[in-house]
Design a protein around this motif. Structure first.
Motif, PDB file in Angstrom:
ATOM      1  N   MET B  51     -13.874 -38.309 -74.754  1.00  0.00           N
ATOM      2  CA  MET B  51     -14.658 -39.754 -74.766  1.00  0.00           C
ATOM      3  C   MET B  51     -14.582 -40.580 -73.707  1.00  0.00           C
ATOM      4  N   ARG B  52     -13.628 -40.582 -72.936  1.00  0.00           N
ATOM      5  CA  ARG B  52     -13.364 -41.273 -71.641  1.00  0.00           C
ATOM      6  C   ARG B  52     -14.510 -40.967 -70.673  1.00  0.00           C
ATOM      7  N   THR B  53     -14.849 -39.720 -70.684  1.00  0.00           N
ATOM      8  CA  THR B  53     -15.806 -39.125 -69.686  1.00  0.00           C
ATOM      9  C   THR B  53     -17.361 -39.184 -70.052  1.00  0.00           C
ATOM     10  N   SER B  54     -17.472 -38.858 -71.375  1.00  0.00           N
ATOM     11  CA  SER B  54     -18.772 -38.380 -71.967  1.00  0.00           C
ATOM     12  C   SER B  54     -19.090 -39.343 -73.305  1.00  0.00           C
ATOM     13  N   HIS B  55     -18.452 -40.353 -73.512  1.00  0.00           N
ATOM     14  CA  HIS B  55     -18.775 -41.084 -74.850  1.00  0.00           C
ATOM     15  C   HIS B  55     -20.487 -41.227 -74.903  1.00  0.00           C
ATOM     16  N   MET B  56     -21.005 -41.702 -73.462  1.00  0.00           N
ATOM     17  CA  MET B  56     -22.214 -41.935 -73.703  1.00  0.00           C
ATOM     18  C   MET B  56     -23.191 -40.734 -73.962  1.00  0.00           C
ATOM     19  N   LYS B  57     -22.615 -39.564 -73.759  1.00  0.00           N
ATOM     20  CA  LYS B  57     -23.564 -38.515 -74.145  1.00  0.00           C
ATOM     21  C   LYS B  57     -23.665 -38.312 -75.774  1.00  0.00           C
ATOM     22  N   VAL B  58     -22.364 -38.568 -76.365  1.00  0.00           N
ATOM     23  CA  VAL B  58     -22.250 -38.717 -77.810  1.00  0.00           C
ATOM     24  C   VAL B  58     -23.244 -39.602 -78.351  1.00  0.00           C
ATOM     25  N   LEU B  59     -23.447 -40.852 -77.855  1.00  0.00           N
ATOM     26  CA  LEU B  59     -24.244 -41.796 -78.201  1.00  0.00           C
ATOM     27  C   LEU B  59     -25.624 -41.355 -77.914  1.00  0.00           C
ATOM     28  N   ASP B  60     -25.750 -40.759 -77.020  1.00  0.00           N
ATOM     29  CA  ASP B  60     -27.352 -40.584 -76.535  1.00  0.00           C
ATOM     30  C   ASP B  60     -27.571 -39.410 -77.616  1.00  0.00           C
ATOM     31  N   ASP B  61     -27.024 -38.502 -77.901  1.00  0.00           N
ATOM     32  CA  ASP B  61     -27.253 -37.379 -78.906  1.00  0.00           C
ATOM     33  C   ASP B  61     -27.465 -37.854 -80.304  1.00  0.00           C
ATOM     34  N   TRP B  62     -26.586 -38.832 -80.639  1.00  0.00           N
ATOM     35  CA  TRP B  62     -26.849 -39.403 -81.917  1.00  0.00           C
ATOM     36  C   TRP B  62     -28.089 -40.315 -81.917  1.00  0.00           C
ATOM     37  N   ARG B  63     -28.204 -40.912 -80.919  1.00  0.00           N
ATOM     38  CA  ARG B  63     -29.520 -41.789 -80.874  1.00  0.00           C
ATOM     39  C   ARG B  63     -30.858 -40.931 -81.174  1.00  0.00           C
ATOM     40  N   ASP B  69     -35.429 -37.603 -84.700  1.00  0.00           N
ATOM     41  CA  ASP B  69     -35.445 -36.149 -85.843  1.00  0.00           C
ATOM     42  C   ASP B  69     -35.062 -36.718 -86.972  1.00  0.00           C
ATOM     43  N   GLY B  70     -34.635 -38.198 -87.310  1.00  0.00           N
ATOM     44  CA  GLY B  70     -34.523 -38.441 -88.604  1.00  0.00           C
ATOM     45  C   GLY B  70     -33.378 -37.750 -89.130  1.00  0.00           C
ATOM     46  N   ASP B  71     -32.511 -37.289 -88.541  1.00  0.00           N
ATOM     47  CA  ASP B  71     -31.287 -36.650 -89.228  1.00  0.00           C
ATOM     48  C   ASP B  71     -29.989 -37.549 -89.118  1.00  0.00           C
ATOM     49  N   ARG B  72     -29.735 -38.021 -90.366  1.00  0.00           N
ATOM     50  CA  ARG B  72     -28.691 -39.000 -90.416  1.00  0.00           C
ATOM     51  C   ARG B  72     -27.473 -38.357 -90.975  1.00  0.00           C
ATOM     52  N   THR B  73     -27.401 -36.862 -91.117  1.00  0.00           N
ATOM     53  CA  THR B  73     -26.082 -36.584 -91.853  1.00  0.00           C
ATOM     54  C   THR B  73     -24.946 -36.890 -91.141  1.00  0.00           C
ATOM     55  N   VAL B  80     -12.973 -35.656 -92.072  1.00  0.00           N
ATOM     56  CA  VAL B  80     -13.308 -36.958 -91.838  1.00  0.00           C
ATOM     57  C   VAL B  80     -14.604 -37.131 -91.667  1.00  0.00           C
ATOM     58  N   LYS B  81     -15.391 -38.224 -92.163  1.00  0.00           N
ATOM     59  CA  LYS B  81     -17.068 -38.424 -92.100  1.00  0.00           C
ATOM     60  C   LYS B  81     -17.196 -39.540 -91.311  1.00  0.00           C
ATOM     61  N   TYR B  82     -17.963 -39.264 -90.319  1.00  0.00           N
ATOM     62  CA  TYR B  82     -18.332 -40.371 -89.075  1.00  0.00           C
ATOM     63  C   TYR B  82     -19.772 -40.497 -89.126  1.00  0.00           C
ATOM     64  N   GLU B  83     -20.099 -41.791 -89.509  1.00  0.00           N
ATOM     65  CA  GLU B  83     -21.727 -42.036 -89.457  1.00  0.00           C
ATOM     66  C   GLU B  83     -22.166 -41.865 -87.942  1.00  0.00           C
ATOM     67  N   LYS B  84     -23.186 -41.337 -87.992  1.00  0.00           N
ATOM     68  CA  LYS B  84     -23.948 -41.388 -86.574  1.00  0.00           C
ATOM     69  C   LYS B  84     -24.653 -42.447 -86.230  1.00  0.00           C
ATOM     70  N   SER B  85     -23.673 -43.517 -86.000  1.00  0.00           N
ATOM     71  CA  SER B  85     -24.309 -44.943 -85.839  1.00  0.00           C
ATOM     72  C   SER B  85     -23.416 -45.654 -84.836  1.00  0.00           C
ATOM     73  N   LEU B  86     -24.101 -46.590 -84.121  1.00  0.00           N
ATOM     74  CA  LEU B  86     -23.084 -47.292 -83.045  1.00  0.00           C
ATOM     75  C   LEU B  86     -22.601 -48.494 -83.929  1.00  0.00           C
ATOM     76  N   MET B  87     -23.425 -49.231 -84.799  1.00  0.00           N
ATOM     77  CA  MET B  87     -22.846 -50.211 -85.374  1.00  0.00           C
ATOM     78  C   MET B  87     -21.989 -49.846 -86.648  1.00  0.00           C
ATOM     79  N   ASN B  88     -22.538 -49.067 -87.190  1.00  0.00           N
ATOM     80  CA  ASN B  88     -21.760 -48.451 -88.515  1.00  0.00           C
ATOM     81  C   ASN B  88     -20.631 -47.410 -88.280  1.00  0.00           C
ATOM     82  N   GLY B  89     -20.639 -46.889 -86.954  1.00  0.00           N
ATOM     83  CA  GLY B  89     -19.663 -45.736 -86.650  1.00  0.00           C
ATOM     84  C   GLY B  89     -18.551 -46.147 -85.752  1.00  0.00           C
ATOM     85  N   CYS B  90     -19.077 -46.123 -84.513  1.00  0.00           N
ATOM     86  CA  CYS B  90     -18.193 -46.494 -83.633  1.00  0.00           C
ATOM     87  C   CYS B  90     -17.603 -47.936 -83.782  1.00  0.00           C
ATOM     88  N   LEU B  91     -18.542 -48.894 -83.895  1.00  0.00           N
ATOM     89  CA  LEU B  91     -17.854 -50.161 -84.237  1.00  0.00           C
ATOM     90  C   LEU B  91     -16.956 -50.590 -85.529  1.00  0.00           C
TER      91      LEU B  91
END
Lengths: 360, 125
Positions: B51-63, B69-73, B80-91
């Motif tokens: 996450m330290r080096t590549s969190h932006m990649k995760v966010l970019d892929d999720w976006r 692609d409309g894939d919000r699974t 543990v389930k994590y929502e693919k979302s900046l506001m509802n996931g990370c934050l």
């Protein structure tokens, strides 16, 4: 060329192996300081060494109409005659590479016919290379300044204006690599340029290319922990170096290549950074006809010796050797002994007597 | 030495420029960023180092996955389930943008354009 590319590969290998066997402190704390010291010391030495060379006479390249009669228009920037005109020429040279802009290219067409044309490619890519390099160096200041001044952030913002990918793609990275590639291909593909290219020409190109590629890999492909790296670079910039954990080999390779570039800089063609300001064919005013330039190495105890003085010193010997004199020997005190002496004196006396008579 | 009147000042300007970062910092490296860790949660979608080096990649892929692609699974890691979302996931865990995101971003002069579209979470104080 083979040796130059081999040298860069060896340097990369050295840094890679070094970071693998745990020599991080050497590559991260020792080499940067050594390289900076060599760079600053070497640069100063070269400049002072050049400053000691006398430039006795004005030798500017006169690539335009020099100062002449009032109704002949002078080309002030290409043949400057005053200090400020020379400053103008130097600014154009340093900031716009004007001498490269004037590049011409000779081609033989059917006929055979020799044709000269303007050739701007070297100027264009050279300018692109230098300016993108400058922006890249300025961008790197974010790793050496804390807090980071706003202007650095502005430079980064405009460099990544198109927001391609994450982290955003810098346009300068693309232009820079493209320009280095051009500068390299030019040396290999043009036979005349290839003929005059040596390892000292290829090595800096490969080294800079290696620095660019490792930097790009570090940013876009391998991704490194920038916070740790900034801790290292801030440590360097505040003389309290430390080696944070979790910094990949790619960073040490990049850093080591930069150190090599810095240490190599003062002793190579790269010194044109300082040399461009000291080139006598650019930075001298073309005023040889207006100002007397005395050789600075002249011994002041040796006085000028005019022809009149010379004749005074050697008049007797010259007269004896029948060398014509501008000022004759003083009349001899005793005219008796030789008739030859009388003969030579008589016409001189006649001439002296005749001239006032003629004037009347 | 010839033309020292011009060469020496020029050389000094160059040397000062070269060591200007050292002068600017005044031997003070400044505070090291300490992003606030979430309370009661110890796991993220990837390892801390990644996450330290590549969190932006995760966010970019999720976006790309969610918006393009409309894939919000949700992502499921270790049950543990994590929502693919900046506001509802990370934050959700890293609640404070200022104390988490900005710490490192300001330190390294990174200005991500997340907040061009997303609202900055409301400060609650």
């Amino acid at each position: 060329m083979k040796h130059a590319i081999l040298a860069v590969i060896v340097l990369i290998g050295v840094a890679w192996l070094g970071s693998l066997v745990g020599l991080d402190p050497v590559f991260g704390m020792v080499f940067p300081y050594v390289a900076l010291a060599i760079f600053l010391g070497g640069f100063t030495y070269r400049i002072l060494n050049w400053a000691k060379s006398p430039v006795p006479f004005r030798i500017p390249t006169t690539s335009g109409q020099g100062k002449s009669l009032d109704w002949v228009k002078q080309d002030k920037l290409d043949c400057p005659a005053t200090f400020w005109q020379t400053v103008g020429r130097m600014l154009l040279e340093v900031f716009a590479f004007r001498s490269l802009f004037k590049n011409t290219k000779a081609e033989i067409h059917d006929g055979p016919k020799l044709v000269y044309g303007s050739s701007k490619w070297l100027w264009l890519f050279g300018l692109a290379f230098h300016y993108t390099f400058l922006i890249i160096v300025l961008r790197h200041l974010r790793l050496f300044l804390n807090p980071v001044p706003g202007i650095i952030g502005q430079i980064e913002f405009f460099d990544g204006l198109f927001q391609v990918g994450v982290p955003v793609l810098y346009q300068t990275d693309i232009i820079f690599v493209g320009a280095v590639t051009y500068l390299f291909l030019r040396r290999v593909l043009i036979p005349q340029v290839k003929y005059i290219s040596f390892a000292a020409d290829y090595f800096p190109l490969f080294l800079i290319f290696g620095i660019a590629v490792t930097g790009i890999l570090m940013r876009y492909i391998f991704r490194v922990d920038v916070v740790s790296i900034k801790q290292l670079t801030m440590g360097l910039a505040t003389f309290s170096p430390s080696i944070p954990a979790n910094i990949g080999s790619i960073f040490y390779i990049h850093l080591f290549l930069v150190c090599v570039l810095l240490a190599y800089f003062p002793f190579s063609k790269l010194m044109h950074l300082g040399g461009v300001f000291l080139s006598p064919t650019r930075n001298l005013a073309n005023n040889n006809r207006m100002v007397r330039h005395v050789n600075p190495w002249n011994d002041p105890s040796i006085k000028p010796h005019s022809y009149a003085d010379y004749e005074d010193e050697f008049r007797q010997f010259m007269a004896d050797a029948d060398i014509p004199l501008e000022k004759e020997l003083p009349p001899e005190p005793e005219p008796e002994p030789e008739p030859a002496a009388e003969e030579t004196e008589k016409p001189a006396a006649d001439a002296a007597a005749e001239t006032p008579a003629e004037k009347e | 030495m010839y033309d020292g009147k011009l060469i020496i000042p020029g050389l000094l300007i160059f040397l000062v420029l070269m060591i200007s970062p050292i002068l600017f910092n005044g031997l003070d490296a400044g505070p090291v960023p300490k992003p606030e860790k979430p309370v009661g949660v110890t796991k993220c979608v990837k390892s801390a180092q990644y996450m330290r080096t590549s969190h932006m990649k995760v966010l970019d892929d999720w976006r790309d996955e969610t918006l393009r692609d409309g894939d919000r699974t949700p992502v499921e890691i270790d049950g543990v389930k994590y929502e693919k979302s900046l506001m509802n996931g990370c934050l959700k865990c890293h609640t404070d943008k200022k104390k988490f995101c900005d710490e490192c971003h300001v330190y390294t002069s990174v200005k991500p354009y997340c907040w061009d579209c997303h609202y900055v979470p409301k400060e609650t104080f």
